[in-house]
Design a protein around this motif. Structure first.
Motif, PDB file in Angstrom:
ATOM      1  N   PRO A  49       0.836  -1.217   0.000  1.00  0.00           N
ATOM      2  CA  PRO A  49       0.000   0.000   0.000  1.00  0.00           C
ATOM      3  C   PRO A  49       0.864   1.259   0.000  1.00  0.00           C
ATOM      4  N   ILE A  50       0.392   2.268  -0.695  1.00  0.00           N
ATOM      5  CA  ILE A  50       1.129   3.540  -0.760  1.00  0.00           C
ATOM      6  C   ILE A  50       0.155   4.676  -0.464  1.00  0.00           C
ATOM      7  N   MET A  51       0.640   5.632   0.351  1.00  0.00           N
ATOM      8  CA  MET A  51      -0.168   6.820   0.630  1.00  0.00           C
ATOM      9  C   MET A  51       0.551   8.015  -0.012  1.00  0.00           C
ATOM     10  N   TYR A  52      -0.142   8.728  -0.880  1.00  0.00           N
ATOM     11  CA  TYR A  52       0.428   9.927  -1.522  1.00  0.00           C
ATOM     12  C   TYR A  52      -0.259  11.146  -0.893  1.00  0.00           C
ATOM     13  N   PRO A  53       0.454  11.885  -0.034  1.00  0.00           N
ATOM     14  CA  PRO A  53      -0.191  13.058   0.568  1.00  0.00           C
ATOM     15  C   PRO A  53      -0.450  14.130  -0.487  1.00  0.00           C
ATOM     16  N   GLY A  63       4.615  11.320  -7.626  1.00  0.00           N
ATOM     17  CA  GLY A  63       4.355  10.373  -6.541  1.00  0.00           C
ATOM     18  C   GLY A  63       5.248   9.156  -6.671  1.00  0.00           C
ATOM     19  N   LEU A  64       5.266   8.602  -7.876  1.00  0.00           N
ATOM     20  CA  LEU A  64       6.088   7.408  -8.160  1.00  0.00           C
ATOM     21  C   LEU A  64       6.582   7.564  -9.597  1.00  0.00           C
ATOM     22  N   PRO A  65       7.916   7.506  -9.801  1.00  0.00           N
ATOM     23  CA  PRO A  65       8.441   7.708 -11.165  1.00  0.00           C
ATOM     24  C   PRO A  65       8.013   6.601 -12.126  1.00  0.00           C
ATOM     25  N   ALA A  66       8.149   6.865 -13.411  1.00  0.00           N
ATOM     26  CA  ALA A  66       7.761   5.908 -14.458  1.00  0.00           C
ATOM     27  C   ALA A  66       8.506   4.586 -14.290  1.00  0.00           C
ATOM     28  N   HIS A  67       7.774   3.493 -14.403  1.00  0.00           N
ATOM     29  CA  HIS A  67       8.378   2.158 -14.263  1.00  0.00           C
ATOM     30  C   HIS A  67       7.424   1.126 -14.844  1.00  0.00           C
ATOM     31  N   THR A  68       7.945  -0.075 -15.028  1.00  0.00           N
ATOM     32  CA  THR A  68       7.069  -1.214 -15.281  1.00  0.00           C
ATOM     33  C   THR A  68       7.158  -2.095 -14.045  1.00  0.00           C
ATOM     34  N   ASP A  69       6.095  -2.849 -13.764  1.00  0.00           N
ATOM     35  CA  ASP A  69       6.147  -3.796 -12.648  1.00  0.00           C
ATOM     36  C   ASP A  69       6.884  -5.040 -13.145  1.00  0.00           C
ATOM     37  N   SER A  70       7.450  -5.802 -12.212  1.00  0.00           N
ATOM     38  CA  SER A  70       8.294  -6.918 -12.642  1.00  0.00           C
ATOM     39  C   SER A  70       7.572  -8.255 -12.731  1.00  0.00           C
ATOM     40  N   GLY A  83      -4.712   9.370 -10.169  1.00  0.00           N
ATOM     41  CA  GLY A  83      -3.289   9.669  -9.947  1.00  0.00           C
ATOM     42  C   GLY A  83      -2.425   8.723 -10.782  1.00  0.00           C
ATOM     43  N   LEU A  84      -2.934   7.506 -10.975  1.00  0.00           N
ATOM     44  CA  LEU A  84      -2.196   6.540 -11.789  1.00  0.00           C
ATOM     45  C   LEU A  84      -2.226   6.989 -13.255  1.00  0.00           C
ATOM     46  N   GLN A  85      -1.055   6.969 -13.884  1.00  0.00           N
ATOM     47  CA  GLN A  85      -0.968   7.393 -15.293  1.00  0.00           C
ATOM     48  C   GLN A  85      -0.259   6.329 -16.109  1.00  0.00           C
ATOM     49  N   LEU A 124       4.212   0.775 -19.052  1.00  0.00           N
ATOM     50  CA  LEU A 124       4.949   1.819 -18.341  1.00  0.00           C
ATOM     51  C   LEU A 124       3.921   2.719 -17.646  1.00  0.00           C
ATOM     52  N   HIS A 125       4.093   2.899 -16.345  1.00  0.00           N
ATOM     53  CA  HIS A 125       3.132   3.726 -15.608  1.00  0.00           C
ATOM     54  C   HIS A 125       3.836   4.516 -14.507  1.00  0.00           C
ATOM     55  N   ARG A 126       3.135   5.489 -13.960  1.00  0.00           N
ATOM     56  CA  ARG A 126       3.691   6.302 -12.877  1.00  0.00           C
ATOM     57  C   ARG A 126       2.518   6.832 -12.049  1.00  0.00           C
ATOM     58  N   ALA A 127       2.819   7.475 -10.944  1.00  0.00           N
ATOM     59  CA  ALA A 127       1.735   8.049 -10.142  1.00  0.00           C
ATOM     60  C   ALA A 127       1.993   9.538  -9.939  1.00  0.00           C
ATOM     61  N   ALA A 128       0.958  10.322 -10.254  1.00  0.00           N
ATOM     62  CA  ALA A 128       1.042  11.774 -10.051  1.00  0.00           C
ATOM     63  C   ALA A 128       0.403  12.102  -8.698  1.00  0.00           C
ATOM     64  N   ASP A 134      -5.445  13.664  -0.535  1.00  0.00           N
ATOM     65  CA  ASP A 134      -4.506  12.543  -0.359  1.00  0.00           C
ATOM     66  C   ASP A 134      -5.020  11.401  -1.227  1.00  0.00           C
ATOM     67  N   ARG A 135      -4.097  10.537  -1.638  1.00  0.00           N
ATOM     68  CA  ARG A 135      -4.512   9.378  -2.437  1.00  0.00           C
ATOM     69  C   ARG A 135      -3.883   8.125  -1.851  1.00  0.00           C
ATOM     70  N   ILE A 136      -4.672   7.063  -1.800  1.00  0.00           N
ATOM     71  CA  ILE A 136      -4.139   5.780  -1.331  1.00  0.00           C
ATOM     72  C   ILE A 136      -4.254   4.773  -2.461  1.00  0.00           C
ATOM     73  N   SER A 137      -3.186   4.034  -2.707  1.00  0.00           N
ATOM     74  CA  SER A 137      -3.206   3.008  -3.735  1.00  0.00           C
ATOM     75  C   SER A 137      -2.723   1.704  -3.102  1.00  0.00           C
ATOM     76  N   VAL A 138      -3.412   0.628  -3.416  1.00  0.00           N
ATOM     77  CA  VAL A 138      -3.041  -0.674  -2.841  1.00  0.00           C
ATOM     78  C   VAL A 138      -2.764  -1.673  -3.965  1.00  0.00           C
ATOM     79  N   PRO A 139      -1.534  -1.653  -4.499  1.00  0.00           N
ATOM     80  CA  PRO A 139      -1.217  -2.613  -5.567  1.00  0.00           C
ATOM     81  C   PRO A 139      -1.035  -4.012  -4.993  1.00  0.00           C
ATOM     82  N   TYR A 140      -1.538  -4.977  -5.732  1.00  0.00           N
ATOM     83  CA  TYR A 140      -1.434  -6.385  -5.356  1.00  0.00           C
ATOM     84  C   TYR A 140      -0.628  -7.048  -6.466  1.00  0.00           C
ATOM     85  N   PHE A 141       0.636  -7.359  -6.168  1.00  0.00           N
ATOM     86  CA  PHE A 141       1.546  -7.874  -7.197  1.00  0.00           C
ATOM     87  C   PHE A 141       1.480  -9.399  -7.246  1.00  0.00           C
ATOM     88  N   LEU A 142       1.115  -9.938  -8.389  1.00  0.00           N
ATOM     89  CA  LEU A 142       1.066 -11.392  -8.561  1.00  0.00           C
ATOM     90  C   LEU A 142       2.186 -11.830  -9.485  1.00  0.00           C
TER      91      LEU A 142
HETATM   92  O1  LIG Z   1      -0.016   4.669  -7.241  1.00  0.00           O
HETATM   93  C1  LIG Z   1      -0.351   3.765  -7.991  1.00  0.00           C
HETATM   94  O2  LIG Z   1      -1.526   3.506  -8.203  1.00  0.00           O
HETATM   95  C2  LIG Z   1       0.702   2.957  -8.710  1.00  0.00           C
HETATM   96  C3  LIG Z   1       1.579   2.158  -7.786  1.00  0.00           C
HETATM   97  C4  LIG Z   1       2.591   1.387  -8.580  1.00  0.00           C
HETATM   98  O3  LIG Z   1       2.680   1.500  -9.766  1.00  0.00           O
HETATM   99  C5  LIG Z   1       3.519   0.448  -7.918  1.00  0.00           C
HETATM  100  O4  LIG Z   1       3.544   0.403  -6.670  1.00  0.00           O
HETATM  101  O5  LIG Z   1       4.241  -0.272  -8.631  1.00  0.00           O
END
Ligand SMILES: O=C(O)CCC(=O)C(=O)O
Ligand SMILES: [Fe+2]
Length: 204
Positions: A49-53, A63-70, A83-85, A124-128, A134-142
């Motif tokens: 989980p991530i909290m973006y104030p 919030g989170l720089p551009a990346h791909t998940d692994s 916020g997710l882009q 490729l995604h990032r978070a603004a 505030d924004r809360i995101s709860v990524p679930y990585f499988l």
């Molecule tokens: O803030 C988001 O929704 C994206 C989070 C994300 O991309 C990550 O944690 O890998």
């Protein structure tokens, strides 16, 4: 929490089957395919989980720089604050993903690109951040167990095509990613199998 895990993992398994179907596999092939079954049965999950104030100067922050998940698939639950882009190609531009209440965002990761021999691509995604909320995101990585080698599925490769990637574990993928980051290179290019006459894409 246990119930959440159970439901999300089951959803991940169902989504894998949807993607296998999209690759052209029949229900029988999916049920009988040993690798496909192993992948579904051994799916591992991590929640981060991530909290973006809220931010007074969102245009000067990320919030989170551009990346791909692994991993294979990320399921993102988020508060109803966009916020997710995602990077849309041609012309390249960042597109903000809507955040309707109760929706889950599905993001494909690098190992899914390897598994499907590039037929599905990691996004490729990032978070603004934003000024008001505030924004809360709860990524679930499988993904696979850390030490399972993931290579292109035979069923994802028509007979006339070759594997575009070598086998790679999730743990190795993370190491390659760090190296790629330090070198300003692409992590997937580092696990790509070189075409004849090309230099090897090995990370070694
Ligand atoms: O803030 C988001 O929704 C994206 C989070 C994300 O991309 C990550 O944690 O890998
Ligand atoms: Fe991500």
């Amino acid at each position: 929490m246990e119930e959440y895990h159970r439901e999300m993992r089951a959803l991940g398994g169902r989504l894998l089957d949807v993607f296998f179907t999209a690759l052209g596999l029949t229900d029988d092939q999916i049920a009988a395919g040993e690798t496909e079954r192993k992948i579904r049965e051994t799916l591992t999950a991590t929640i981060h989980p991530i909290m973006y104030p809220r931010c007074p100067e969102p245009e000067h922050a990320i919030g989170l720089p551009a990346h791909t998940d692994s991993g294979f698939i990320t399921l993102i639950a988020q508060s109803p604050v966009p916020g997710l882009q995602l990077l849309r190609r041609g012309p390249d531009r960042w597109v903000t993903v809507p955040a309707p209440p109760g929706a889950l965002m599905v993001v494909l990761g690098d190992l899914f690109q390897v598994l499907t021999n590039g037929r599905f691509r990691s996004a490729l995604h990032r978070a603004a951040v934003n000024r008001e909320r505030d924004r809360i995101s709860v990524p679930y990585f499988l993904g696979p167990p850390a030490d399972m080698k993931v290579a292109p599925l035979a069923s994802a490769m028509p007979p006339w095509t070759k594997a575009a990637f070598r086998g790679v574990t999730w743990a190795e993928c993370m190491v390659v990613k760090q190296k790629a980051l330090a070198m300003g290179a692409s992590a997937l290019a580092m696990v790509q199998v070189a075409e004849e006459g090309e230099e090897s894409g090995s990370a070694a």
